[in-house]
Design an enzyme around this catalytic site. Structure first.
Site, mmCIF file in Angstrom:
data_model
loop_
_atom_site.group_PDB
_atom_site.id
_atom_site.type_symbol
_atom_site.label_atom_id
_atom_site.label_comp_id
_atom_site.label_asym_id
_atom_site.label_seq_id
_atom_site.Cartn_x
_atom_site.Cartn_y
_atom_site.Cartn_z
ATOM 1 C CG ASP A 70 26.117 80.609 16.728
ATOM 2 O OD1 ASP A 70 26.355 81.611 17.423
ATOM 3 O OD2 ASP A 70 25.696 79.535 17.202
ATOM 4 C CG ASP A 116 26.581 85.416 20.013
ATOM 5 O OD1 ASP A 116 25.326 85.422 19.991
ATOM 6 O OD2 ASP A 116 27.229 84.588 20.690
ATOM 7 C CD GLU A 117 22.068 82.795 17.796
ATOM 8 O OE1 GLU A 117 21.964 81.847 16.993
ATOM 9 O OE2 GLU A 117 21.782 82.689 19.007
#
Length: 365
Positions: A14, A108-109
């Protein structure tokens, strides 16, 4: 002879304050300062906040006006989606160097199943540390990691030592960790549900574990089964490398409330164009279209309709959204309009889809 079941090794990666961190990376003068990505208009909404801004209580989805009230010296910067996507694609490519079982959750993860991995590394923690080190060295950004034997625990673990940290939950450590974990920290338990649980006397995992499964279903519906399992460390969901996006949408918040149909038509036309652009990027169409309206008093209303063939062309999106608009009351000024396509399907042949759209125009008028 019965073979012992292999324990899965799952990592949740993350990125830390991704949008804001990219801005601080590209513009050194912003480093160490409270910034909010998403523009600076009073009617705008914060897309992401740097950790310096978070110290003042600024969070994503907060209005810019509220962010400014909490942090008068905050710096608003315009979102650069193309730049964020560029870095995200490189990050995902890096993850694939370790395993093909990569499930992106957002830009983004992602989850990584490294039970069997390309490096033949027996320890998931070592892989997570190597990735974190590479991200910092190659991108100048930081990423937090959670490591465990299922997705729920890995996701929960990645929040423990944020930012720029890692946390590991082993099978032996699981129950002790969950028993003392505040219920609001359980991934999958939102603010509303957490408040309801608190009213039932559920403050942490130990309290939640005392409830029978049938009682949790009675209080929370089908998701009660999920709560019953996760508090015992049970989550059998696989990491899905071919995870299909469930919906795609776009919306616009207006500087001043719009108050007549002509303005609505004009706004929906522009939103439809942007949604078409995004659909083309993903090469998808949607069977279901949803129109979202937020009034000046922040009251929200939405209407949906499902068609027999997928929508993706600008005019089809526009016509369908106008059909839905005519079923929504013009009670007061409109603060926000949004359109979402769901029940997505890949458009394997755009030429073949032209006839579908032609047929659809006549269906939705």
């Amino acid at each position: 002879m019965k073979r012992e079941k292999k324990i899965r090794k799952i990592i949740h990666m993350d990125m830390d304050a991704f949008y804001a961190s990219v801005e601080q990376l590209d513009f050194p003068e912003l480093r160490g300062k409270p910034i909010a990505v998403g523009g600076g208009t009073q009617r705008g909404v914060v897309a992401a906040a740097s950790y310096e801004a978070r110290k003042y209580g600024v969070r994503s989805a907060m209005s810019n006006a509220e962010a400014l009230r909490r942090c008068p010296h905050i710096i608003f910067v315009k979102s650069r989606s193309r730049r964020y996507k560029e870095i995200s694609q490189k990050l995902m490519a890096m993850f694939h160097e370790y395993t093909d079982l990569v499930e992106p959750l957002s830009i983004d993860e992602a989850f990584l199943d490294v039970t069997e991995n390309k490096k033949e590394e027996p320890y998931a923690m070592s892989i997570a540390e190597e990735i974190r080190s590479r991200v910092k060295k190659e991108f100048g950004l930081t990423v937090s990691a959670g490591v465990s034997y299922n997705k729920f625990l890995a996701k929960t673990a990645s929040d423990v030592n944020k930012p720029d940290g890692m946390f590991v939950i082993t099978p032996k450590r699981t129950q002790q960790f969950l028993d003392i974990l505040p219920i609001r920290r359980f991934h999958g338990v939102g603010k509303v549900t957490a408040k309801k649980m608190t009213r039932l006397g559920i403050e942490n995992g130990k309290d939640l574990k005392e409830f029978l499964e049938n009682d949790l279903v009675r209080h929370f519906g089908k998701v009660g089964h999920f709560y019953y399992n996760i508090v015992r460390g049970i989550d059998n969901r696989p990491v899905q490398a071919d995870r299909v996006r469930k919906s795609i949408g776009t919306e616009e918040t207006f500087l001043t409330d719009i108050t007549d149909r002509e303005q609505v038509v004009e706004a929906l036309e522009e939103i439809a164009k942007e949604l078409n652009r995004r659909a083309m990027q993903k090469n998808v169409g949607g069977y279901t279209i949803t129109l979202k309206v937020k009034y000046s008093d922040f009251k929200k209303i939405s209407r949906s309709r499902t068609y027999g063939k997928p929508i993706y062309r600008t005019k089809a999106i526009e016509n369908a959204s106008l059909f839905l608009w005519d079923k929504i009351p013009m009670e007061q000024g409109i603060r926000l309009l949004g359109i979402t396509l769901s029940k997505l399907v890949a458009l394997s042949s755009l030429s073949a889809e032209k006839q579908i759209q032609k047929d659809l125009f006549s269906e939705i008028g």
